[in-house]
Scaffold this motif. Structure first.
Motif, PDB file in Angstrom:
ATOM      1  N   ARG A   1      -3.631  15.982   7.189  1.00  0.00           N
ATOM      2  CA  ARG A   1      -3.319  14.544   7.715  1.00  0.00           C
ATOM      3  C   ARG A   1      -1.547  14.412   7.932  1.00  0.00           C
ATOM      4  NH1 ARG A   1      -6.024  14.077   1.325  1.00  0.00           N
ATOM      5  NH2 ARG A   1      -7.723  13.104   1.886  1.00  0.00           N
ATOM      6  N   ARG A   2      -1.098  15.507   7.418  1.00  0.00           N
ATOM      7  CA  ARG A   2      -0.302  15.311   8.103  1.00  0.00           C
ATOM      8  C   ARG A   2       0.363  15.608   9.601  1.00  0.00           C
ATOM      9  NH1 ARG A   2       3.998  15.803   4.617  1.00  0.00           N
ATOM     10  NH2 ARG A   2       6.355  17.058   6.133  1.00  0.00           N
ATOM     11  N   SER A   3      -0.525  16.439  10.406  1.00  0.00           N
ATOM     12  CA  SER A   3      -0.608  17.116  11.775  1.00  0.00           C
ATOM     13  C   SER A   3      -1.063  15.377  12.256  1.00  0.00           C
ATOM     14  CB  SER A   3      -1.307  17.750  12.042  1.00  0.00           C
ATOM     15  OG  SER A   3      -0.731  19.006  11.438  1.00  0.00           O
ATOM     16  N   GLY A   4      -2.073  14.906  11.903  1.00  0.00           N
ATOM     17  CA  GLY A   4      -2.304  13.850  12.123  1.00  0.00           C
ATOM     18  C   GLY A   4      -1.721  12.812  12.683  1.00  0.00           C
ATOM     19  N   THR A   5      -0.695  12.369  11.460  1.00  0.00           N
ATOM     20  CA  THR A   5       0.328  11.186  11.444  1.00  0.00           C
ATOM     21  C   THR A   5       1.146  11.825  12.175  1.00  0.00           C
ATOM     22  OG1 THR A   5      -0.579  11.035   8.965  1.00  0.00           O
ATOM     23  CG2 THR A   5       1.701   9.728   9.693  1.00  0.00           C
ATOM     24  N   GLU A   6       1.630  13.218  12.534  1.00  0.00           N
ATOM     25  CA  GLU A   6       2.639  13.502  13.536  1.00  0.00           C
ATOM     26  C   GLU A   6       2.248  12.739  15.056  1.00  0.00           C
ATOM     27  OE1 GLU A   6       5.959  16.487  14.810  1.00  0.00           O
ATOM     28  OE2 GLU A   6       3.899  17.399  13.507  1.00  0.00           O
ATOM     29  N   ALA A   7       0.772  13.181  15.043  1.00  0.00           N
ATOM     30  CA  ALA A   7       0.019  12.846  16.946  1.00  0.00           C
ATOM     31  C   ALA A   7       0.649  11.409  16.603  1.00  0.00           C
ATOM     32  CB  ALA A   7      -1.254  13.943  16.322  1.00  0.00           C
ATOM     33  N   VAL A   8      -0.711  10.416  16.030  1.00  0.00           N
ATOM     34  CA  VAL A   8      -0.431   9.344  16.003  1.00  0.00           C
ATOM     35  C   VAL A   8       0.964   8.453  16.585  1.00  0.00           C
ATOM     36  CG1 VAL A   8      -0.469   7.361  14.452  1.00  0.00           C
ATOM     37  CG2 VAL A   8      -2.341   9.026  14.660  1.00  0.00           C
ATOM     38  N   LEU A   9       1.959   9.520  15.553  1.00  0.00           N
ATOM     39  CA  LEU A   9       3.088   8.398  15.782  1.00  0.00           C
ATOM     40  C   LEU A   9       3.986   9.092  17.626  1.00  0.00           C
ATOM     41  CD1 LEU A   9       4.956   9.172  12.784  1.00  0.00           C
ATOM     42  CD2 LEU A   9       4.780   7.614  13.705  1.00  0.00           C
TER      43      LEU A   9
ATOM     44  N   LEU B   1       6.415   6.931  18.948  1.00  0.00           N
ATOM     45  CA  LEU B   1       7.382   6.018  17.020  1.00  0.00           C
ATOM     46  C   LEU B   1       7.774   7.606  16.594  1.00  0.00           C
ATOM     47  CD1 LEU B   1       4.714   3.753  16.503  1.00  0.00           C
ATOM     48  CD2 LEU B   1       6.841   2.803  17.162  1.00  0.00           C
ATOM     49  N   ASN B   2       8.142   8.940  17.564  1.00  0.00           N
ATOM     50  CA  ASN B   2       8.425   9.964  16.434  1.00  0.00           C
ATOM     51  C   ASN B   2       9.919  10.224  16.894  1.00  0.00           C
ATOM     52  OD1 ASN B   2       7.835  10.279  19.365  1.00  0.00           O
ATOM     53  ND2 ASN B   2       8.630  12.385  19.934  1.00  0.00           N
ATOM     54  N   THR B   3      10.446   9.323  15.676  1.00  0.00           N
ATOM     55  CA  THR B   3      11.734   8.892  15.967  1.00  0.00           C
ATOM     56  C   THR B   3      12.392  10.025  14.057  1.00  0.00           C
ATOM     57  OG1 THR B   3      11.269   7.150  14.079  1.00  0.00           O
ATOM     58  CG2 THR B   3      12.188   6.686  16.131  1.00  0.00           C
ATOM     59  N   GLY B   4      13.108   9.894  14.142  1.00  0.00           N
ATOM     60  CA  GLY B   4      13.134  11.268  12.561  1.00  0.00           C
ATOM     61  C   GLY B   4      13.263  10.219  11.384  1.00  0.00           C
ATOM     62  N   GLU B   5      13.119   9.352  11.218  1.00  0.00           N
ATOM     63  CA  GLU B   5      12.975   8.173  10.558  1.00  0.00           C
ATOM     64  C   GLU B   5      11.087   8.483  10.461  1.00  0.00           C
ATOM     65  OE1 GLU B   5      12.683   3.323   9.289  1.00  0.00           O
ATOM     66  OE2 GLU B   5      13.688   4.247  11.023  1.00  0.00           O
ATOM     67  N   TYR B   6      11.012   8.142  11.654  1.00  0.00           N
ATOM     68  CA  TYR B   6       9.252   8.097  10.773  1.00  0.00           C
ATOM     69  C   TYR B   6       8.595   9.459  10.399  1.00  0.00           C
ATOM     70  CZ  TYR B   6       9.838   3.587  12.698  1.00  0.00           C
ATOM     71  OH  TYR B   6       9.881   2.202  13.129  1.00  0.00           O
ATOM     72  N   LEU B   7       9.402  10.530  11.018  1.00  0.00           N
ATOM     73  CA  LEU B   7       8.900  11.343  10.906  1.00  0.00           C
ATOM     74  C   LEU B   7       8.795  12.228   9.829  1.00  0.00           C
ATOM     75  CD1 LEU B   7       9.567  13.587  14.655  1.00  0.00           C
ATOM     76  CD2 LEU B   7       7.258  12.970  13.513  1.00  0.00           C
ATOM     77  N   ARG B   8       9.734  11.672   9.063  1.00  0.00           N
ATOM     78  CA  ARG B   8      10.926  12.474   8.071  1.00  0.00           C
ATOM     79  C   ARG B   8       9.587  11.529   7.036  1.00  0.00           C
ATOM     80  NH1 ARG B   8      15.702  11.901  10.143  1.00  0.00           N
ATOM     81  NH2 ARG B   8      16.107   9.623   9.736  1.00  0.00           N
ATOM     82  N   ALA B   9       9.006  10.203   7.220  1.00  0.00           N
ATOM     83  CA  ALA B   9       7.982   9.696   6.563  1.00  0.00           C
ATOM     84  C   ALA B   9       6.781  10.502   6.509  1.00  0.00           C
ATOM     85  CB  ALA B   9       8.337   8.038   6.390  1.00  0.00           C
ATOM     86  N   ILE B  10       6.317  11.449   7.102  1.00  0.00           N
ATOM     87  CA  ILE B  10       4.690  11.236   7.095  1.00  0.00           C
ATOM     88  C   ILE B  10       4.732  11.803   5.993  1.00  0.00           C
ATOM     89  CG2 ILE B  10       3.889  13.323   7.984  1.00  0.00           C
ATOM     90  CD1 ILE B  10       5.121  13.657  10.478  1.00  0.00           C
TER      91      ILE B  10
ATOM     92  N   HIS C   1       4.038   4.361   2.538  1.00  0.00           N
ATOM     93  CA  HIS C   1       5.595   3.150   2.592  1.00  0.00           C
ATOM     94  C   HIS C   1       5.821   3.775   4.964  1.00  0.00           C
ATOM     95  CE1 HIS C   1       7.841   3.482  -0.547  1.00  0.00           C
ATOM     96  NE2 HIS C   1       6.281   4.743  -1.239  1.00  0.00           N
ATOM     97  N   LEU C   2       5.016   4.969   5.365  1.00  0.00           N
ATOM     98  CA  LEU C   2       4.722   5.092   6.797  1.00  0.00           C
ATOM     99  C   LEU C   2       4.981   3.555   7.391  1.00  0.00           C
ATOM    100  CD1 LEU C   2       6.122   6.119   9.601  1.00  0.00           C
ATOM    101  CD2 LEU C   2       4.300   7.644   9.314  1.00  0.00           C
ATOM    102  N   ILE C   3       3.452   2.807   7.206  1.00  0.00           N
ATOM    103  CA  ILE C   3       2.890   1.716   7.830  1.00  0.00           C
ATOM    104  C   ILE C   3       4.108   0.648   7.578  1.00  0.00           C
ATOM    105  CG2 ILE C   3       0.543   0.499   7.456  1.00  0.00           C
ATOM    106  CD1 ILE C   3      -0.492   3.704   6.866  1.00  0.00           C
ATOM    107  N   VAL C   4       4.562   0.839   5.976  1.00  0.00           N
ATOM    108  CA  VAL C   4       5.379  -1.106   5.910  1.00  0.00           C
ATOM    109  C   VAL C   4       6.097   0.032   7.046  1.00  0.00           C
ATOM    110  CG1 VAL C   4       6.153  -1.725   4.590  1.00  0.00           C
ATOM    111  CG2 VAL C   4       3.937  -0.646   3.842  1.00  0.00           C
ATOM    112  N   SER C   5       6.990   0.566   7.023  1.00  0.00           N
ATOM    113  CA  SER C   5       8.414   0.252   7.952  1.00  0.00           C
ATOM    114  C   SER C   5       7.790   0.480   9.184  1.00  0.00           C
ATOM    115  CB  SER C   5       9.179   2.010   8.013  1.00  0.00           C
ATOM    116  OG  SER C   5       8.260   3.028   8.015  1.00  0.00           O
TER     117      SER C   5
END
Length: 139
Positions: free
Chosen positions: A40-48, A53-62, A67-71
């Motif tokens: 899940r974590r790797s898949g989410t990171e790959a999508v970002l 969309l792989n900014t620090g803010e979004y990567l921290r929310a993986i 919450h990541l989707i809302v942001s």
């Protein structure tokens, strides 16, 4: 991602072949749980990354995909594209949110309902800072 998916498949098969009373069953269950989390974590990171969309803010929310989707739906490019819809390559927020929800087995419709309620029926006065979360969506 495909290698992690294959590892998940092998771990699931391994667990199926272990008798319920076997002492290695707990180890197999723990490994499977860790592999699911890593998938899940790797898949989410790959999508970002794929959607730029792989900014620090979004990567921290993986670790908190809801919450990541809302942001993501509050991404600054959404307001920018309303003001200037041409000439810029904006990230596809909706496609990224759908893919993240799929990888993490999240009901995206619940998040959409919560966001609609938040945007259309705010619990705070206009201009005031506040966040309204629907029960059960962000857990």
């Amino acid at each position: 991602m495909s290698s992690l998916k294959f590892c998940l498949y092998l771990a699931e098969r391994w667990l199926q072949n272990i008798p319920p009373q076997d002492e290695t069953r707990e180890k197999a269950q723990a490994l499977l749980k860790k592999l699911h989390l890593q998938f899940r974590r790797s898949g989410t990171e790959a999508v970002l990354i794929a959607h730029k969309l792989n900014t620090g803010e979004y990567l921290r929310a993986i670790g908190k995909p809801a919450h990541l989707i809302v942001s993501l739906y509050e991404h600054p490019s959404i307001n920018q594209r309303m003001q200037n819809s041409s000439g810029k390559d904006y990230p596809d927020i909706h496609a990224a949110a759908k893919e993240i929800a799929e990888v993490n087995e999240i009901n995206l419709e619940k998040i959409w309902d919560m966001l609609l309620e938040k945007w259309l029926c705010p619990s705070t006065a206009p201009g005031a800072v506040g966040t309204h979360w629907a029960p059960g969506v962000m857990e």
